[in-house]
Design an enzyme around this catalytic site. Structure first.
Site, PDB file in Angstrom:
ATOM      1  N   SER A   1     -15.920 -53.952  27.048  1.00 48.86           N
ATOM      2  CA  SER A   1     -17.085 -54.634  26.475  1.00 48.86           C
ATOM      3  C   SER A   1     -16.628 -55.927  25.820  1.00 48.86           C
ATOM      4  O   SER A   1     -15.848 -55.904  24.858  1.00 48.86           O
ATOM      5  CB  SER A   1     -17.765 -53.751  25.439  1.00 48.86           C
ATOM      6  OG  SER A   1     -18.627 -54.553  24.655  1.00 48.86           O
TER       7      SER A   1
ATOM      8  N   ASP B   1     -22.893 -57.069  26.576  1.00 52.16           N
ATOM      9  CA  ASP B   1     -23.877 -56.552  25.614  1.00 52.16           C
ATOM     10  C   ASP B   1     -24.826 -57.638  25.136  1.00 52.16           C
ATOM     11  O   ASP B   1     -24.422 -58.601  24.496  1.00 52.16           O
ATOM     12  CB  ASP B   1     -23.148 -55.960  24.401  1.00 52.16           C
ATOM     13  CG  ASP B   1     -22.515 -54.623  24.713  1.00 52.16           C
ATOM     14  OD1 ASP B   1     -23.227 -53.734  25.209  1.00 52.16           O
ATOM     15  OD2 ASP B   1     -21.301 -54.471  24.461  1.00 52.16           O
TER      16      ASP B   1
ATOM     17  N   HIS C   1     -25.896 -54.857  29.701  1.00 52.86           N
ATOM     18  CA  HIS C   1     -26.543 -53.826  28.880  1.00 52.86           C
ATOM     19  C   HIS C   1     -27.542 -54.531  27.966  1.00 52.86           C
ATOM     20  O   HIS C   1     -27.157 -55.159  26.977  1.00 52.86           O
ATOM     21  CB  HIS C   1     -25.450 -53.096  28.072  1.00 52.86           C
ATOM     22  CG  HIS C   1     -25.969 -52.112  27.078  1.00 52.86           C
ATOM     23  ND1 HIS C   1     -25.162 -51.536  26.117  1.00 52.86           N
ATOM     24  CD2 HIS C   1     -27.208 -51.579  26.902  1.00 52.86           C
ATOM     25  CE1 HIS C   1     -25.889 -50.707  25.380  1.00 52.86           C
ATOM     26  NE2 HIS C   1     -27.131 -50.725  25.830  1.00 52.86           N
TER      27      HIS C   1
ATOM     28  N   MET D   1     -30.077 -54.809  25.185  1.00 48.89           N
ATOM     29  CA  MET D   1     -30.600 -54.206  23.953  1.00 48.89           C
ATOM     30  C   MET D   1     -31.629 -55.197  23.424  1.00 48.89           C
ATOM     31  O   MET D   1     -31.423 -55.847  22.392  1.00 48.89           O
ATOM     32  CB  MET D   1     -29.459 -53.951  22.961  1.00 48.89           C
ATOM     33  CG  MET D   1     -28.558 -52.789  23.388  1.00 48.89           C
ATOM     34  SD  MET D   1     -26.942 -52.821  22.598  1.00 48.89           S
ATOM     35  CE  MET D   1     -26.059 -53.903  23.721  1.00 48.89           C
TER      36      MET D   1
ATOM     37  N   MET E   1     -25.405 -43.667  25.310  1.00 53.23           N
ATOM     38  CA  MET E   1     -24.821 -44.274  24.112  1.00 53.23           C
ATOM     39  C   MET E   1     -24.181 -43.166  23.277  1.00 53.23           C
ATOM     40  O   MET E   1     -24.830 -42.164  22.969  1.00 53.23           O
ATOM     41  CB  MET E   1     -25.888 -44.964  23.260  1.00 53.23           C
ATOM     42  CG  MET E   1     -26.556 -46.188  23.879  1.00 53.23           C
ATOM     43  SD  MET E   1     -25.435 -47.491  24.368  1.00 53.23           S
ATOM     44  CE  MET E   1     -24.638 -47.901  22.816  1.00 53.23           C
TER      45      MET E   1
ATOM     46  N   GLY F   1     -25.800 -51.684  18.649  1.00 59.53           N
ATOM     47  CA  GLY F   1     -25.878 -52.830  17.751  1.00 59.53           C
ATOM     48  C   GLY F   1     -24.528 -53.404  17.368  1.00 59.53           C
ATOM     49  O   GLY F   1     -24.422 -54.597  17.117  1.00 59.53           O
TER      50      GLY F   1
ATOM     51  N   GLY G   1     -19.962 -53.093  17.729  1.00 54.58           N
ATOM     52  CA  GLY G   1     -18.736 -52.494  18.241  1.00 54.58           C
ATOM     53  C   GLY G   1     -18.011 -51.776  17.117  1.00 54.58           C
ATOM     54  O   GLY G   1     -18.374 -51.892  15.946  1.00 54.58           O
TER      55      GLY G   1
ATOM     56  N   ASP H   1     -20.872 -45.228  26.375  1.00 59.05           N
ATOM     57  CA  ASP H   1     -20.676 -46.492  25.649  1.00 59.05           C
ATOM     58  C   ASP H   1     -20.675 -46.236  24.146  1.00 59.05           C
ATOM     59  O   ASP H   1     -21.683 -45.820  23.580  1.00 59.05           O
ATOM     60  CB  ASP H   1     -21.823 -47.443  26.035  1.00 59.05           C
ATOM     61  CG  ASP H   1     -21.717 -48.830  25.403  1.00 59.05           C
ATOM     62  OD1 ASP H   1     -20.689 -49.118  24.746  1.00 59.05           O
ATOM     63  OD2 ASP H   1     -22.658 -49.625  25.576  1.00 59.05           O
ATOM     64  N   GLY H   2     -19.536 -46.517  23.515  1.00 58.61           N
ATOM     65  CA  GLY H   2     -19.443 -46.454  22.058  1.00 58.61           C
ATOM     66  C   GLY H   2     -18.350 -45.522  21.572  1.00 58.61           C
ATOM     67  O   GLY H   2     -18.384 -44.321  21.835  1.00 58.61           O
ATOM     68  N   GLY H   3     -17.365 -46.092  20.902  1.00 59.42           N
ATOM     69  CA  GLY H   3     -16.312 -45.274  20.299  1.00 59.42           C
ATOM     70  C   GLY H   3     -15.379 -44.619  21.304  1.00 59.42           C
ATOM     71  O   GLY H   3     -14.710 -43.639  20.978  1.00 59.42           O
TER      72      GLY H   3
ATOM     73  N   GLY I   1     -14.819 -51.365  24.009  1.00 61.10           N
ATOM     74  CA  GLY I   1     -14.725 -52.704  23.449  1.00 61.10           C
ATOM     75  C   GLY I   1     -13.507 -52.833  22.565  1.00 61.10           C
ATOM     76  O   GLY I   1     -12.458 -53.358  22.980  1.00 61.10           O
ATOM     77  N   SER I   2     -13.624 -52.317  21.343  1.00 66.67           N
ATOM     78  CA  SER I   2     -12.532 -52.480  20.370  1.00 66.67           C
ATOM     79  C   SER I   2     -11.243 -51.817  20.842  1.00 66.67           C
ATOM     80  O   SER I   2     -10.147 -52.318  20.570  1.00 66.67           O
ATOM     81  CB  SER I   2     -12.957 -51.947  18.999  1.00 66.67           C
ATOM     82  OG  SER I   2     -13.505 -50.658  19.106  1.00 66.67           O
TER      83      SER I   2
HETATM   84  C1  DX5 Z   1     -22.800 -51.191  21.088  1.00 63.39           C
HETATM   85  C2  DX5 Z   1     -22.428 -51.755  22.435  1.00 63.39           C
HETATM   86  C3  DX5 Z   1     -21.103 -51.351  22.935  1.00 63.39           C
HETATM   87  C4  DX5 Z   1     -19.941 -51.807  22.087  1.00 63.39           C
HETATM   88  C5  DX5 Z   1     -18.907 -50.718  22.168  1.00 63.39           C
HETATM   89  O1  DX5 Z   1     -24.144 -51.425  20.847  1.00 63.39           O
HETATM   90  O2  DX5 Z   1     -23.385 -51.350  23.409  1.00 63.39           O
HETATM   91  O3  DX5 Z   1     -20.929 -51.755  24.293  1.00 63.39           O
HETATM   92  O4  DX5 Z   1     -19.363 -52.995  22.504  1.00 63.39           O
HETATM   93  O5  DX5 Z   1     -17.879 -51.039  21.313  1.00 63.39           O
HETATM   94  P1  DX5 Z   1     -16.720 -50.004  20.950  1.00 63.39           P
HETATM   95  O6  DX5 Z   1     -16.054 -49.626  22.240  1.00 63.39           O
HETATM   96  O7  DX5 Z   1     -15.852 -50.785  20.047  1.00 63.39           O
HETATM   97  O8  DX5 Z   1     -17.381 -48.824  20.289  1.00 63.39           O
HETATM   98 ZN    ZN Z   2     -22.974 -51.710  25.547  1.00 60.69          ZN
END
Ligand code: DX5
Ligand code: ZN
Length: 224
Positions: A9, A36, A68, A70, A139, A144, A146, A177-179, A199-200
């Site tokens: 991400s 995102d 994605h 949002m 999700m 919202g 990362g 997606d997420g964590g 992402g992170s």
């Molecule tokens: C959150 C985004 C994710 C985010 C994930 O709303 O949809 O795609 O970038 O970030 P990490 O992998 O750091 O949780």
């Molecule tokens: Zn995303």
């Protein structure tokens, strides 16, 4: 044999060097780029739009772009992303007045369609549109930002989604997606995911190639 995809991400990339960052993760073994789009209305943050997708294409990025959304409303922006070079376009059903229409608009514009489920959104939204969906995105954080922690109940939801998809007979990717990190990606894969947004965990690491390789090793050992 499942084809597992890693989708960094770019929310956690260095935006001042976005083209180079995308090249770097693709070179490091990523399969698609997770993009995102946040509108400070559907979610409490503001990020990037079709201009940035188009700029990445002009820069030379050829990898699939996994957009994605949002945003609310959904429909008006779909064509802009298709023209900008999106490959997948996913949206949250709560943000669309007419989910079936939004899915059709995405496919009609030449993109693959995705439906996104917040942690508390039931999978029942899928029931009557399975034939119009190319990607189910669960999700595992509230959308919202990362860098949030993985919500554990996503594991059983993934198992249920995997059963639904397999029983449907359609070709549908199951993305999470997420964590997502090296230390939980194996369990997530074992629960049925085949596409992993991170992402992170990737952009926050010193060595993108090593991190993606570790993720692939964890997935392989968990899915045998
Ligand atoms: C959150 C985004 C994710 C985010 C994930 O709303 O949809 O795609 O970038 O970030 P990490 O992998 O750091 O949780
Ligand atoms: Zn995303």
């Amino acid at each position: 044999m499942t084809d597992f995809w890693i989708a960094p991400s770019i929310l956690s990339a260095d935006f001042a060097r976005l083209g180079e960052e995308v090249d770097a993760v693709i070179d490091a073994g990523a399969d698609l780029i997770h993009f995102d789009v946040m509108d400070n209305h559907y979610v409490p943050n503001l990020t990037i739009g079709p201009l940035v997708a188009e700029a990445l294409r002009k820069y030379g990025v050829e990898a699939p772009l996994d957009v994605h959304l949002m945003v609310k409303p959904v429909d008006r922006i779909i064509g802009d992303f298709a023209e900008a070079g999106a490959s997948y376009v996913s949206f949250h059903p709560e943000a669309s007045e007419h989910v079936d229409r939004s899915l059709q608009l995405i496919r009609d514009s030449g993109c693959k369609s995705g439906l996104v489920f917040n942690p508390a959104t039931p999978l029942s939204w899928l029931e009557h549109v399975l034939d119009k969906v190319d990607l189910v995105l669960l999700m595992s954080v509230n959308p919202g930002f990362g860098g949030q922690s993985f919500i554990e109940s996503t594991i059983t939801k993934l198992e249920t989604a995997r059963q639904l998809i397999d029983a449907s007979g359609y070709t549908i990717r199951l993305e999470v997606d997420g964590g997502v990190k090296v230390d939980n990606i194996g369990r997530i894969a074992a629960a049925g995911a085949d596409t992993f947004v991170a992402g992170s965990a990737i952009f926050g690491s010193d060595d993108y190639r090593a991190t993606i390789a570790e993720m692939r090793r964890e997935i392989a050992s968990a899915t045998g």
